[in-house]
Design an enzyme around this catalytic site. Structure first.
Site, mmCIF file in Angstrom:
data_model
loop_
_atom_site.group_PDB
_atom_site.id
_atom_site.type_symbol
_atom_site.label_atom_id
_atom_site.label_comp_id
_atom_site.label_asym_id
_atom_site.label_seq_id
_atom_site.Cartn_x
_atom_site.Cartn_y
_atom_site.Cartn_z
ATOM 1 N N CYS A 2 -1.473 42.063 0.647
ATOM 2 C CA CYS A 2 -1.899 42.016 -0.752
ATOM 3 C C CYS A 2 -3.240 41.298 -0.905
ATOM 4 O O CYS A 2 -3.578 40.409 -0.126
ATOM 5 C CB CYS A 2 -0.871 41.271 -1.583
ATOM 6 S SG CYS A 2 0.784 41.895 -1.405
ATOM 7 N N ARG A 27 -7.589 45.224 3.471
ATOM 8 C CA ARG A 27 -6.424 44.437 3.854
ATOM 9 C C ARG A 27 -5.167 45.290 3.958
ATOM 10 O O ARG A 27 -4.177 44.869 4.557
ATOM 11 C CB ARG A 27 -6.185 43.325 2.833
ATOM 12 C CG ARG A 27 -7.289 42.299 2.816
ATOM 13 C CD ARG A 27 -7.187 41.406 1.607
ATOM 14 N NE ARG A 27 -6.024 40.544 1.631
ATOM 15 C CZ ARG A 27 -6.040 39.269 2.000
ATOM 16 N NH1 ARG A 27 -7.155 38.710 2.393
ATOM 17 N NH2 ARG A 27 -4.952 38.545 1.979
ATOM 18 N N TRP A 74 0.856 45.231 -1.246
ATOM 19 C CA TRP A 74 1.457 45.806 -0.043
ATOM 20 C C TRP A 74 2.948 45.496 -0.168
ATOM 21 O O TRP A 74 3.355 44.344 -0.094
ATOM 22 C CB TRP A 74 0.849 45.147 1.200
ATOM 23 C CG TRP A 74 1.230 45.780 2.492
ATOM 24 C CD1 TRP A 74 0.622 46.830 3.109
ATOM 25 C CD2 TRP A 74 2.294 45.379 3.369
ATOM 26 N NE1 TRP A 74 1.236 47.110 4.301
ATOM 27 C CE2 TRP A 74 2.266 46.241 4.489
ATOM 28 C CE3 TRP A 74 3.270 44.388 3.320
ATOM 29 C CZ2 TRP A 74 3.170 46.126 5.549
ATOM 30 C CZ3 TRP A 74 4.173 44.287 4.368
ATOM 31 C CH2 TRP A 74 4.110 45.153 5.463
ATOM 32 N N ASN A 100 0.490 36.865 -3.926
ATOM 33 C CA ASN A 100 0.576 37.257 -2.511
ATOM 34 C C ASN A 100 1.645 36.388 -1.869
ATOM 35 O O ASN A 100 1.715 35.196 -2.164
ATOM 36 C CB ASN A 100 -0.738 36.982 -1.782
ATOM 37 C CG ASN A 100 -1.817 37.975 -2.156
ATOM 38 O OD1 ASN A 100 -1.594 38.854 -2.968
ATOM 39 N ND2 ASN A 100 -2.980 37.827 -1.554
ATOM 40 N N GLY A 101 2.422 36.950 -0.968
ATOM 41 C CA GLY A 101 3.444 36.138 -0.288
ATOM 42 C C GLY A 101 4.842 36.581 -0.676
ATOM 43 O O GLY A 101 5.027 37.645 -1.288
ATOM 44 N N GLU A 485 -3.504 47.689 24.901
ATOM 45 C CA GLU A 485 -4.396 47.708 23.739
ATOM 46 C C GLU A 485 -4.827 49.140 23.400
ATOM 47 O O GLU A 485 -4.882 49.526 22.225
ATOM 48 C CB GLU A 485 -5.606 46.797 24.022
ATOM 49 C CG GLU A 485 -6.694 46.779 22.965
ATOM 50 C CD GLU A 485 -6.236 46.355 21.574
ATOM 51 O OE1 GLU A 485 -5.095 45.916 21.408
ATOM 52 O OE2 GLU A 485 -7.038 46.523 20.640
ATOM 53 N N LYS A 489 -4.101 50.986 19.890
ATOM 54 C CA LYS A 489 -5.199 51.541 19.087
ATOM 55 C C LYS A 489 -4.889 52.972 18.693
ATOM 56 O O LYS A 489 -5.060 53.375 17.562
ATOM 57 C CB LYS A 489 -6.466 51.503 19.914
ATOM 58 C CG LYS A 489 -7.703 50.850 19.574
ATOM 59 C CD LYS A 489 -7.872 49.607 18.798
ATOM 60 C CE LYS A 489 -6.750 48.929 18.131
ATOM 61 N NZ LYS A 489 -6.723 47.503 18.163
ATOM 62 N N GLU A 492 -1.790 53.238 16.159
ATOM 63 C CA GLU A 492 -1.933 52.712 14.795
ATOM 64 C C GLU A 492 -2.880 53.535 13.935
ATOM 65 O O GLU A 492 -2.700 53.604 12.728
ATOM 66 C CB GLU A 492 -2.303 51.229 14.782
ATOM 67 C CG GLU A 492 -3.674 50.882 15.271
ATOM 68 C CD GLU A 492 -3.978 49.383 15.209
ATOM 69 O OE1 GLU A 492 -3.414 48.681 14.358
ATOM 70 O OE2 GLU A 492 -4.802 48.930 16.018
ATOM 71 N N HIS A 508 9.297 53.461 37.550
ATOM 72 C CA HIS A 508 10.589 52.882 37.160
ATOM 73 C C HIS A 508 11.086 53.449 35.838
ATOM 74 O O HIS A 508 11.959 52.858 35.208
ATOM 75 C CB HIS A 508 10.484 51.356 37.093
ATOM 76 C CG HIS A 508 10.121 50.741 38.407
ATOM 77 N ND1 HIS A 508 11.003 50.672 39.458
ATOM 78 C CD2 HIS A 508 8.955 50.229 38.851
ATOM 79 C CE1 HIS A 508 10.397 50.110 40.494
ATOM 80 N NE2 HIS A 508 9.153 49.836 40.156
ATOM 81 N N LYS A 607 -4.315 44.377 7.189
ATOM 82 C CA LYS A 607 -5.273 43.713 8.071
ATOM 83 C C LYS A 607 -4.811 42.314 8.461
ATOM 84 O O LYS A 607 -4.890 41.924 9.606
ATOM 85 C CB LYS A 607 -6.644 43.649 7.398
ATOM 86 C CG LYS A 607 -7.743 43.034 8.269
ATOM 87 C CD LYS A 607 -8.023 43.876 9.495
ATOM 88 C CE LYS A 607 -8.976 43.246 10.465
ATOM 89 N NZ LYS A 607 -8.943 43.908 11.783
#
Ligand code: M6R
Length: 612
Positions: A2, A27, A74, A100-101, A485, A489, A492, A508, A607
């Site tokens: 948010c 964000r 969000w 926010n939160g 990584e 990338k 996402e 394996h 973000k």
């Protein structure tokens, strides 16, 4: 997550709020809203979807007013819809709030308020807080400031809030616990935001609100108090952020801009920290702690996501050069699994945003256990640098794309410097190797420039594999974290399922997945496991897998085996992550673009992840 923007001053608030909301889009959010004070009434416009959508919807409305707040939500409590979007008004319309939160005890508070006749129209925890403030305000016949303060003493959880009270119209009240807030000081005006990006074009003078602080913000007057009502002296700081740093500057996406910025951002990371004759390196923020670091029996690295991958590279570097045992932990696991923490442990928290809730909670746990906690962060003034005993900033500049790129290479650069300094000081790394590695490190930016020159080549490969359902990424040693990584990338931003594996682990399990439809990205630069990775490539080819290999310049062996190769310049194997990650960033970027994905704001992602 948010985003918050608020304004009180002599200018029209709406243009500032709407532009601020656009600056906060990076964000990650799913709905948006604004509230403006007009002649003693607060009008609210809010809806699911993008800021531009809201802007179009309300274009013909009266949007005047010099006090206003805006929010990008969000979703946490309740699905993304018009009703759950912020701002939320209290039942009797006395208060309007953005938040926010997460209010953890919201259902208990809601039950109590319901018993006192309050009705709720959204599913959010924020509406509960709005009504709690109003209940205290009306029942207690107190000022808005006192009502907010008393309400917050009843709240368990995290918040960054901005409140408008209809009866006290020339004022915004802001409060912070966990979720950051920054106040911008203008000319007889104040701004408030969840980070500095919507503020920087208006003023560079800012105050970061501390946890448990409440700010009463008027046009030309600002008072900051603790939640216990003790007034505190605001600490005004100057932002170093430049507006150009948060704009696309001609690139199609922030992610592409940030990929291309890496030669510069890595240089900024070591600028002023490496002597001009390359004979020495120092990390000012760690100088006092160095003796303790050198004696450390164990280092714990704590991070999430991409920063965790950087931490893994850090483990390999520190163990190799400084011979100190390192464990790398996810913040979310560490905080809940009753870990063993010794008083003489050094904990390194890595975070681009400096706000990741799980990393912050893990830091607090480590501090409670008596460990020394260091931070490696990008966002100046964020929570992690404030919560840690010492640390270093990565100086990569603002990273707006949700997919972390330049923050990763900056974090790895700092970890490399730390490992080399520690190794040299401890005598586990020879002076000769130390000097050679400093030189290699300073050569990295121009080697990345070379890789970026052929960025267009990634487009054609992206075109070939844009419809793949899965990808596998393989690497060994220093390149194993890079494989993780690369897979992160891709998944996402393109929503293609991808897995990173240590190349030798393939047999394996994952090898069962390989067939003629499976692209396998193999990190195969010349290092001590080169022969072994060549064998792994053969194993993939023997099962008709498609090999996309990242190889050292001039490698003819793998060129003859792989379906596609991307070359990177030669470097010391410990520095190879800084080069090999670039092709993986580019490949993901172009695949996502060709698939029509929202590269900078991928679905469901934020973000800075300020909730656990
Ligand atoms: O701000 P942080 O570095 O603490 O964030 C950690 C992760 O949320 C972040 O790296 C995330 O995984 C990125 N989207 C990766 O690109």
């Amino acid at each position: 997550m948010c985003g918050i923007i608020g304004y009180i001053g002599n200018k029209q608030a709406y243009p500032i709020i709407i532009k601020g909301l656009k600056r906060l889009e990076y964000r990650g959010y799913d709905s948006t809203g604004i509230a403006l004070l007009q002649k003693g009434e607060t009008i609210i416009y809010k809806q699911k979807g993008k800021v531009s959508h809201l802007e179009d919807t309300i274009v013909d409305e009266n949007l005047s007013g010099t006090v206003g707040i805006g929010h990008t939500r969000w979703a946490t409590h309740g699905e993304p819809n018009d009703m759950n979007a912020h701002p939320h008004a209290s039942q009797n319309k006395k208060f309007v709030i953005i938040h926010n939160g997460i209010i953890e005890n919201y259902s208990r508070l809601k039950k109590k308020l319901k018993a006192r006749g309050y009705k709720f129209i959204s599913e959010t925890d924020t509406e509960v807080l709005a009504n709690l403030i109003e209940y205290i305000y009306e029942k207690g016949n107190v000022s808005a400031e006192i009502a907010v303060r008393l309400a917050l003493t009843k709240v368990i959880g995290a918040y960054g809030i901005v409140v408008i009270c209809k009866d006290e119209p020339d004022m915004l009240i802001a409060a912070r616990k966990g979720s950051p807030l920054v106040i911008g000081i203008g000319n007889n005006e104040h701004y408030i935001a969840s980070d500095a990006t919507p503020i920087v074009e208006h003023t560079k003078s800012v105050i970061y609100l501390n946890n448990d602080n409440i700010a009463v913000i008027k046009r030309g007057e600002l008072t900051i108090k603790t939640i216990d009502n003790a007034e505190i002296e605001p600490q005004v700081q100057e932002l170093t952020l430049e507006i150009g740093a948060i704009e696309k500057n001609g690139y199609d996406h922030f992610m592409l801009k940030e990929i291309f910025e890496q030669p510069r951002s890595i240089t900024d990371t070591f600028r002023g920290r490496i002597a001009s004759d390359l004979s020495e390196m120092r990390l000012g923020g760690l100088l006092d702690i160095m003796p303790q670091l050198e004696k450390a029996k164990r280092i714990l690295i704590i991070a999430c996501g991409t920063s965790w991958h950087a931490g893994l590279v850090g483990e390999y570097l520190i163990e190799e050069f400084a011979r100190i045992p390192v464990e790398v932990e996810y913040g979310s696991e560490f905080r809940y699994r009753n870990p063993i923490i010794y008083k003489d442990d050094i904990v390194i928290a890595i975070s681009q945003s400096g706000e990741t809730a799980d990393t912050l909670a893990a830091i607090n746990l480590a501090k409670e256990a008596g460990a020394t906690v260091l931070g490696i962060c990008n966002v100046v003034g964020s929570s992690i640098p404030r919560e840690t005993h010492a640390g270093v900033y990565t100086h990569a500049g603002p990273e707006i794309g949700v997919a972390s790129t330049k923050a990763f290479t900056a974090q790895v650069t700092i970890l490399t410097m730390m490992a080399l300094i520690l190794g040299k000081n401890k005598g586990t790394l020879s002076e000769e190797s130390y000097l050679k590695l400093i030189k290699e490190l300073t050569d990295i930016p121009k080697k990345i420039e070379e890789i970026l020159k052929s960025s267009k080549n990634y487009k054609s490969i992206a075109e070939l594999y844009k419809n793949a359902g899965n990808f596998i990424y393989l690497g060994r040693g220093y390149l194993f974290p890079v494989a993780l990584e690369g897979a992160l990338k891709l998944k996402e931003i393109s929503y293609i399922h991808a897995e990173g594996y240590p190349a030798a682990e393939m047999k394996h399990g994952p090898i069962a997945l390989i067939d003629e439809k499976m692209p396998v990205v193999v990190l195969a630069t010349k290092d001590k496991s080169y022969d072994k990775i060549v064998t792994n490539i053969q194993e993939v080819k023997a099962r008709n897998g498609i090999v996309i290999a990242i190889v050292s310049q001039g490698d003819e062996i793998i060129k003859n085996m792989a379906d596609h190769v991307f070359e990177v310049p030669n470097t010391h194997e410990a520095l190879a992550p800084l080069l090999t990650v670039i092709p993986l960033q580019l490949l993901s970027y172009y695949i996502a673009v060709i698939r029509g994905c929202n590269v900078d704001q991928p679905r469901n992602l934020a973000k800075s992840v300020t909730v656990e």
